[in-house]
Structure formats: C-alpha cells, structure tokens
Design an enzyme around this catalytic site. Sequence first.
Site, short mmCIF file in Angstrom:
data_model
loop_
_atom_site.label_atom_id
_atom_site.label_comp_id
_atom_site.label_asym_id
_atom_site.label_seq_id
_atom_site.Cartn_x
_atom_site.Cartn_y
_atom_site.Cartn_z
N LYS A 131 14.44 52.43 16.68
CA LYS A 131 14.87 51.53 15.59
C LYS A 131 14.73 50.08 16.06
O LYS A 131 14.28 49.21 15.30
CB LYS A 131 16.32 51.84 15.20
CG LYS A 131 16.44 53.15 14.42
CD LYS A 131 17.87 53.62 14.30
CE LYS A 131 17.91 55.02 13.67
NZ LYS A 131 19.24 55.66 13.75
N GLN A 176 25.70 54.66 14.98
CA GLN A 176 24.78 55.74 15.35
C GLN A 176 25.55 57.06 15.47
O GLN A 176 26.48 57.17 16.27
CB GLN A 176 24.09 55.39 16.68
CG GLN A 176 23.09 56.43 17.15
CD GLN A 176 21.87 56.56 16.23
OE1 GLN A 176 21.36 55.58 15.72
NE2 GLN A 176 21.43 57.80 16.02
N ASP A 224 23.11 52.10 6.39
CA ASP A 224 22.89 53.55 6.44
C ASP A 224 23.32 54.20 5.11
O ASP A 224 23.13 55.40 4.93
CB ASP A 224 23.70 54.15 7.59
CG ASP A 224 22.85 55.04 8.48
OD1 ASP A 224 21.65 55.19 8.18
OD2 ASP A 224 23.40 55.58 9.45
#
Length: 300
Positions: free
Chosen positions: A53, A97, A120
Amino acid sequence: MARRLNGRVLAAHYETSLRTSVAQRLATAGCPPGLAVVRVGDDGASGVYVGRKAQACGRVGIRSWIIHHPATASQQEVLESICRLNADPACDGILVQLPIPAPLDARQLLLAVDPAKDVDGLHPLNLGRLVRGEPGLRSCTPAGIMALLAHGGVVLEGIRALVIGRSILVGQPMGIMLQQANATVTVAHSRTRNLADHCRQAELLVAAAGQPGLVGGHWVRPGAVVVDVGIHRAPPPQQGTRATLQGDVRFAEVEPLASHITPVPGGVGPMTVAMLLWNTVQAWQQRCGGGTAPLAPLPR
Ligand code: NAP
C-alpha cells in the site's frame, strides 16, 4: 475458456488517473493527500500488505506513513494514535490494518476513526451510507470487484448472484453493492446448507470464505462469472521453490467452465489497493475544498 478479469491492468489505469488528479489539484490544495496506516503486532502477511500500500501511495503522489504498535500495546494507546490522526491536518485517510491481535477490540478502534478519514469504508456511518445508497467512502475490496466487473462488461441487472462469506470487510458490503446494481443476491456462510446447490445456480459467484480451494469445477454453472477474493499462501510445491498464492477457487478446474474469472494473484488484490488510493484522494479532495466533483474518469 474464461476471460480473465485482470486486476493489475485495471489498477494501473486507476493509478494513472489518480496521479493526474493529484498533480492537477496539488497547487490549490497546498499539501499532498496523506494516508496513515495503524498497524498492531507483527503479522507477516499484514507487513507485506502494508508495504504494498505504501509503494502504491508513492506512485500516485500520496504521502503515507505507518504508526506501528507492538502486539503488547494497550487499547488506549492505539485509540490515542487514532485520535491524533483524526486531528492531524496532514492526514486525509486512516487505515487500521486488520487483523488486530487479541485482546484488542478492533470494532472499537474502527469506530474511533473519523468517518471523513475512513478510507477502508468500515465505520458504521459509511456502512450505513452504503446501505442507504448515499455517497460515502466505500469498502475497498467490494468496490474494487464492482469496478472489475464493470470494466469487464459484466451485466449485473437481474442476474442471480451468490456471495460466499458475510464478513463486514467483504461479504456484507459486496452483497449490498450487487443488490444496488440490481442483481438478485444470496449471501452464504458457514451454516448455509447445500452450498454446492446454491453455487450451481449462480450466474455470478463471489468466493470470500477464506477457505483455500473451496469452490471446484463441479460447483460452477457453465458460463458463470467467478470472482475469487481468497488469498492463501500455499506451501512450496518442492523443496527450494517459493510459496505460491492460491484463492478460494480451484482455478485450473473453473477457468475452462466460467465466462469470466479473476486470477489469484492479480485479480481482486490489486483492485483493493487501487480503491484505497481512490478513497484517500477523494477524502483529500473533500477536505481541500475540491467539492464533490468526480475524479478523472477511468480510461476504458
Ligand atoms: P472472514 O472474516 O473470516 O469471513 C469469512 C466468511 O466466510 C464468514 O462469513 C464465514 O461464515 C464464511 N465461511 C467460512 N467458511 C465457509 C464455508 N466452508 N462455507 C461457506 N461460508 C464459509 O474473512 P474475510 O475477511 O471476509 O476474508 C475472506 C477471504 O478474503 C480471506 O481469504 C481473506 O484473506 C481474503 N481477502 C482478500 C482481500 C483481497 O484484497 N484480495 C481483501 C480482504 C480479504 P460465518 O460468518 O458463518 O463464520
């Protein structure tokens, strides 16, 4: 033989388009988009994903950084990091994460993220907006799958779709997005009876169970579109060779039967990252007064 829906190629188109959008707006905005990743513990796969990422951010002009807590960090310490990022004007997007190691409460951490920085798409407010069909930051993996299907020319209106898996991360938002595209959707899970029968009726099958090789050729209706979300590290075939990645679908069996299929690797994974970049640039644009004008359209 199925047509492969190539996530690497489409993600590269997205990156080009986003790089242009960032460059065009940079002077007005005064600072580049910023993405912070909150990582807890040393899960090896998470480390690889976070690294990918960060590289992708660099390619499109997003500044990214990692707040890395040890697995022994307390809930309060991680919450404080998130609160600091919520208040940081250089940060447009916050990614917690997953997985978060026990005994920390991932739900509470996701809830602490400012919904405007929730790139997200996992905050209840953004999930609620998705359910209501309102604009908002969308979950990256299902949004990436929708982009792949659209780019591949798959018509969703009226088709019978089956999503295997009902997680908040993938299965649930996937089912809602497909329904909003006018597919008729069934969401299966570990208590579903006769899963094979459901699969054989599906014109679109999205496998997101996290079970390597769950879907074989005898479960797939000829001509179906098959999307494989699973990512599993398979042991090296021989000593001295490298581990390979495999999905929830037995690719070699299903490819000759399906009309379209996503490979693993190179299908859904790169599109998840592309959508994260897209959400971050979108959040930056909103914050910097760029309004709600859409980003540069996708090349076709
Ligand atoms: P998860 O939270 O473990 O959820 C798995 C879901 O599958 C659950 O709803 C579970 O049912 C269901 N399930 C498990 N075994 C099943 C079976 N035998 N039959 C039917 N349903 C079954 O996993 P996730 O986070 O959604 O991720 C799923 C997979 O996608 C994993 O392999 C993950 O690594 C991968 N993934 C890939 C990407 C990408 O970018 N490519 C992104 C995210 C995730 P219950 O609810 O009944 O337990």
